[in-house]
Motif scaffolding. Sequence first.
Motif, PDB file in Angstrom:
ATOM      1  N   MET A 195       0.842  -1.198   0.000  1.00 29.32           N
ATOM      2  CA  MET A 195       0.000   0.000   0.000  1.00 29.32           C
ATOM      3  C   MET A 195       0.876   1.246   0.000  1.00 29.32           C
TER       4      MET A 195
ATOM      5  N   TYR B 231      -3.232   6.325  -0.986  1.00 33.30           N
ATOM      6  CA  TYR B 231      -3.986   5.407  -1.845  1.00 33.30           C
ATOM      7  C   TYR B 231      -4.387   4.197  -1.000  1.00 33.30           C
ATOM      8  N   SER B 232      -5.121   4.463   0.088  1.00 32.10           N
ATOM      9  CA  SER B 232      -5.356   3.449   1.110  1.00 32.10           C
ATOM     10  C   SER B 232      -6.118   2.241   0.590  1.00 32.10           C
ATOM     11  N   THR B 233      -6.911   2.407  -0.470  1.00 32.53           N
ATOM     12  CA  THR B 233      -7.712   1.278  -0.963  1.00 32.53           C
ATOM     13  C   THR B 233      -7.083   0.620  -2.175  1.00 32.53           C
TER      14      THR B 233
ATOM     15  N   SER C 215      -7.601  -2.993  -6.209  1.00 31.04           N
ATOM     16  CA  SER C 215      -8.391  -2.340  -5.169  1.00 31.04           C
ATOM     17  C   SER C 215      -9.417  -3.339  -4.652  1.00 31.04           C
ATOM     18  N   GLU C 216     -10.308  -2.866  -3.809  1.00 33.31           N
ATOM     19  CA  GLU C 216     -11.333  -3.747  -3.253  1.00 33.31           C
ATOM     20  C   GLU C 216     -12.253  -4.295  -4.339  1.00 33.31           C
TER      21      GLU C 216
END
Length: 296
Positions: A1, A5-7, A62-63
């Motif tokens: 990470m 850009y946490s996701t 990403s998620e």
Amino acid sequence: MFSGYSTMKYTEYKNPDKFLAVCRPVFMEKEPLYGLMLGITLRLIKHTHYYGGQPLLATIESETGLDLIALMTPPYKLQVASPNDYSLEAIRLLASSLHENGWHVPAVMGERKVVKAFEANWNEIAGTRSHTGMRQRLYELRTVLPIKIPGGSLRKAQIDDLELSRRWGKSFYRDCFGDSEPVANIDNLVKNTIEEGNLFFWVNPEPVSMAALTRPTIHGVSISYVYTPPHLRGNGYASAVVACLSRHALESGKKFCTLFTDLSNPTSNSIYQKIGYDPVADIMEIQFTDAKSSAL
């Protein structure tokens, strides 16, 4: 990470097998569209340094899944693909990560919206200037249509044809890319293509046109190195070699063939459609130059 850009997660792969394991579902869902990336990856699995230096193989996840795929075989251009909905955040993370990790990006290619977003971010982050390069169209063929074939026949190139093949290979690159594409490695690429049995001539009775099968994927193969010397053009030789080589590929078990054309060349685009090639996507190229050197 990365901070900010946490996701999203940026990953570089030293192992092409691991890169393919992550990207394979996307590549296979639209195999003709992603055939260039898939074909190069499969080639790198066999020989990591096939194109010279250490390749860049990277993803942003990403998620919601895989947001971006990036591939570059220096000194050639960066390829970027966005399987999901276009994400500015993913593009900016890619540009910042490449710059932070010291990658030199001479040019970028892909579908227009992704390439234009990368251009803006790379210029800002890397301090480069840019201009539009070649605009290409990707085509796909699954059935060869009947066309008028000139005199002559298809012949597989042999090692004795190496000098002519190298000369024509360099001329092909100069015709297509001018000075924007490196030609230093063409000698080795052409030699490898002959040794793999994938370079062909149209002969009448001497070679009058050339084409190659390249970057095979699971179900397809690409046709490239299509070249006819200027004094032999207008006789249908390029149409003949592409049509017969495409048929050869399909008869050998491939389900489709792909090729790229220069959108500024209406003749080649018309010829290939008459053979049975249908448009898949338009591809844009942006070339970068160092701001300081371009100001001199």
